[in-house]
Write an enzyme that holds these catalytic residues in place. Structure first.
Site, PDB file in Angstrom:
ATOM      1  N   ALA A 122       0.740  -1.154   0.063  1.00  0.00           N
ATOM      2  CA  ALA A 122       0.021  -0.292   0.046  1.00  0.00           C
ATOM      3  C   ALA A 122       0.731   1.309  -0.048  1.00  0.00           C
ATOM      4  O   ALA A 122       0.445   2.399   0.210  1.00  0.00           O
ATOM      5  CB  ALA A 122      -0.873  -0.001   1.272  1.00  0.00           C
ATOM      6  N   ASP A 170      13.191   4.303   2.635  1.00  0.00           N
ATOM      7  CA  ASP A 170      12.314   3.716   3.321  1.00  0.00           C
ATOM      8  C   ASP A 170      13.086   3.253   4.737  1.00  0.00           C
ATOM      9  O   ASP A 170      12.399   3.265   5.722  1.00  0.00           O
ATOM     10  CB  ASP A 170      11.562   2.348   2.645  1.00  0.00           C
ATOM     11  CG  ASP A 170      10.946   2.966   1.298  1.00  0.00           C
ATOM     12  OD1 ASP A 170      10.727   3.988   1.175  1.00  0.00           O
ATOM     13  OD2 ASP A 170      10.815   2.172   0.499  1.00  0.00           O
TER      14      ASP A 170
HETATM   15  C1  GLA Z   1      10.110   2.892  -2.768  1.00  0.00           C
HETATM   16  C2  GLA Z   1      11.667   2.575  -2.748  1.00  0.00           C
HETATM   17  C3  GLA Z   1      12.255   3.947  -2.189  1.00  0.00           C
HETATM   18  C4  GLA Z   1      12.054   5.024  -2.946  1.00  0.00           C
HETATM   19  C5  GLA Z   1      10.418   5.149  -3.078  1.00  0.00           C
HETATM   20  C6  GLA Z   1       9.937   6.249  -4.087  1.00  0.00           C
HETATM   21  O1  GLA Z   1       9.472   3.110  -1.728  1.00  0.00           O
HETATM   22  O2  GLA Z   1      11.991   1.571  -1.854  1.00  0.00           O
HETATM   23  O3  GLA Z   1      13.808   3.695  -2.066  1.00  0.00           O
HETATM   24  O4  GLA Z   1      12.616   5.266  -4.153  1.00  0.00           O
HETATM   25  O5  GLA Z   1       9.977   4.012  -3.900  1.00  0.00           O
HETATM   26  O6  GLA Z   1      10.328   7.535  -3.602  1.00  0.00           O
END
Ligand code: GLA
Length: 386
Positions: A122, A170
Site C-alpha cells: 500500500a 524507506d
Molecule cells: C520505494 C523505494 C524507495 C523510494 C520510493 C519512491 O518506496 O523503496 O527507495 O525510491 O519508492 O520515492
C-alpha cells in the site's frame, strides 16, 4: 491489540519470555524517486507497523512464524539452508540471512513470531519494516549490536536481491523516524534532521486506493532509475565529477536534451523539480503555511502523473476528487508508484465529511472500497521490552 496477540502466540508455542520489537511503516510527505538519485526526501515513521516476538533457542535453527497474510512457518539452518516455502516474506528473510553470512556475521538459533497492522503493498513500506525489524530483532536476540546505518544498508541489499533497485529512504524512515516529526534526509551524505509536523487545525489522512502494487516484480520502478542513470552518464561526458542527478543542473539537462529520449529527459527533469519541492515543503512546514503545503503536494502529484508517469487512474481520481472539496488543501500519491495510498492534508473540522465524500465518490467511479487512516507519526524501529 496486535502486539499482545503476537506475544501470546509466541508464549503458547515457546516457553521463554520473548523480547518484543516494533518496526513501523512510513509515509512520505514529498520527495519521490529522489533517494536513489542522491537527492532529498521527507518521510516519517508511522504508528502502523510489524511486531516481532523472539527469543534464543538451543536447536541451532532460526524458526520464523507469522499470521501476517496467511499462517506459515519457515526454518533456516545457521548455514542459510532452509525448507521450501511459499510466503513472500520468506524471500526477504532468506536474502537477509544470505547477506549476513556473506558478511561473516555469526548467526545463532532463535524463535520468532511476527505480525502487524500495516497494509501490504500500500506504499507504506511494509517490506522495509519487515527487513529492518527482522535485522534489529536478530541483532537483539544475539547480543550483537548492528548500527541503524548498517541495518539500513543490509535491508536495502535484500530488496536489491529480490529485484527492486531502491534507494535508502524507506529504511532510514523506518529506523530513524521520530514521533511527531518528519525526517529530512539528504541521500547524498545520509545526514538527517527532524522537522516537527504541527499545522494546527489540520490533519493528515491516508487514503488507500486498495490497488496493490509489487514494485519488485513490476520493473517500471527500475526503468525510472535506469533513465536517470542514463542522463547522468550523458552529462558526465562533458562535466567532470558528476555521479548522480544531484550534481546535474537544469542548464546541464538542456545541454544534453537532444542526446536522450524525451522520456528520459522528462524523468530526469521531474527529479530535479522534486528535489526543489522537498526544500520548499520544509520551508512551508516550518512556517506553518498549510495552504502552501497543500499546493506543493498537488504539484508533486501531477508531476508524478504527467512527467514521471508512475501514478494510475485510481490515484489520479482520488487526488482530483480532493481538489474539488473544501476540506482538502492538497494530496498526492506516495511511494514507488502504481498503487497504494494518497497522503492528504485536511481541515480537521471537515475531516470526517471529507473522507466520506472521497470514499463514496471513489466507490461510485471505480467500484472499489478505499480505506482511510488518520496519520500518527511514531518512533522508528525499537525494542519495546518483554
Ligand atoms: C520505494 C523505494 C524507495 C523510494 C520510493 C519512491 O518506496 O523503496 O527507495 O525510491 O519508492 O520515492
Amino acid at each position: 491489540m496486535i502486539k499482545n496477540e503476537i506475544v501470546s502466540s509466541f508464549l503458547k508455542k515457546y516457553k521463554n519470555k520473548p523480547i518484543l520489537v516494533k518496526a513501523p511503516g512510513r509515509v512520505n510527505f514529498i520527495g519521490e524517486h529522489t533517494d536513489y538519485n542522491m537527492g532529498y526526501v521527507l518521510p516519517a515513521s508511522i504508528e502502523k507497523g510489524i511486531y516481532f516476538a523472539a527469543q534464543k533457542n538451543e536447536n541451532l535453527k532460526i524458526n520464523i512464524e507469522t499470521f501476517l497474510t496467511q499462517p506459515e512457518q519457515i526454518s533456516f539452518n545457521l548455514n542459510g539452508a532452509h525448507q521450501a516455502f511459499h510466503a513472500f516474506w520468506g524471500n526477504y528473510f532468506k536474502a537477509i540471512i544470505e547477506i549476513l553470512l556473506e558478511e561473516n556475521y555469526t548467526l545463532i538459533g532463535f524463535d520468532c513470531v511476527f505480525g502487524g497492522d500495516i497494509p501490504i503493498g500500500a506504499g507504506l513500506s511494509s517490506s522495509a519494516a519487515l527487513c529492518c525489524g527482522f535485522i534489529h530483532t536478530l541483532a537483539a536476540v544475539s547480543d550483537t549490536p548492528i548500527s541503524k546505518e548498517k541495518i539500513a544498508v543490509i535491508a536495502q541489499k535484500a530488496e536489491h536481491k529480490i529485484g527492486l533497485n531502491c534507494g535508502l529512504m524507506d529504511q532510514y524512515a523506518v529506523l530513524f523516524g521520530k514521533k511527531g516529526n518528519a525526517l529530512f534526509l539528504d541521500c547524498r551524505n545520509l545526514t538527517h534532521e527532524y522537522v516537527p509536523i504541527k499545522l494546527k487545525g489540520f490533519s493528515w489522512v491516508l487514503i488507500n486506493s486498495n490497488i496493490k502494487h509489487n514494485l519488485a516484480i513490476d520493473s517500471e520502478y527500475n526503468k525510472r532509475r535506469y533513465s536517470c542513470e542514463l542522463v547522468v552518464s550523458q552529462v558526465s561526458k562533458f562535466r567532470k565529477n558528476v555521479s548522480s542527478l544531484r550534481d546535474v543542473s537544469l542548464v546541464d539537462l538542456e545541454t544534453i536534451k537532444k542526446q536522450v529520449s524525451t522520456t528520459d529527459y522528462k524523468r530526469a527533469k521531474y527529479v530535479l523539480d522534486e528535489n526543489a519541492r522537498v526544500l520548499k515543503m520544509m520551508e512551508a512546514l516550518r512556517q506553518d503555511n498549510a495552504q502552501e503545503v497543500g499546493n506543493i503536494l498537488l504539484k508533486g502529484h501531477w508531476a508524478m502523473s504527467t512527467e514521471f508517469k508512475i501514478t494510475i487512474r485510481e490515484l489520479d481520481l482520488l487526488v482530483s476528487t480532493g481538489q474539488k472539496l473544501d476540506g482538502i488543501l492538497g494530496s498526492r500519491m506516495m511511494g514507488g508508484g502504481f498503487g497504494g495510498c494518497t497522503i492528504n492534508l485536511m481541515k480537521t473540522e471537515l475531516m470526517d465529511a471529507t473522507i466520506k465524500a472521497i470514499l463514496s465518490s471513489y466507490k461510485k467511479e471505480t467500484g472499489i472500497e478505499a480505506a482511510s487512516y488518520q496519520l500518527r507519526i511514531d518512533d522508528g524501529v525499537r525494542t519495546l521490552g518483554a
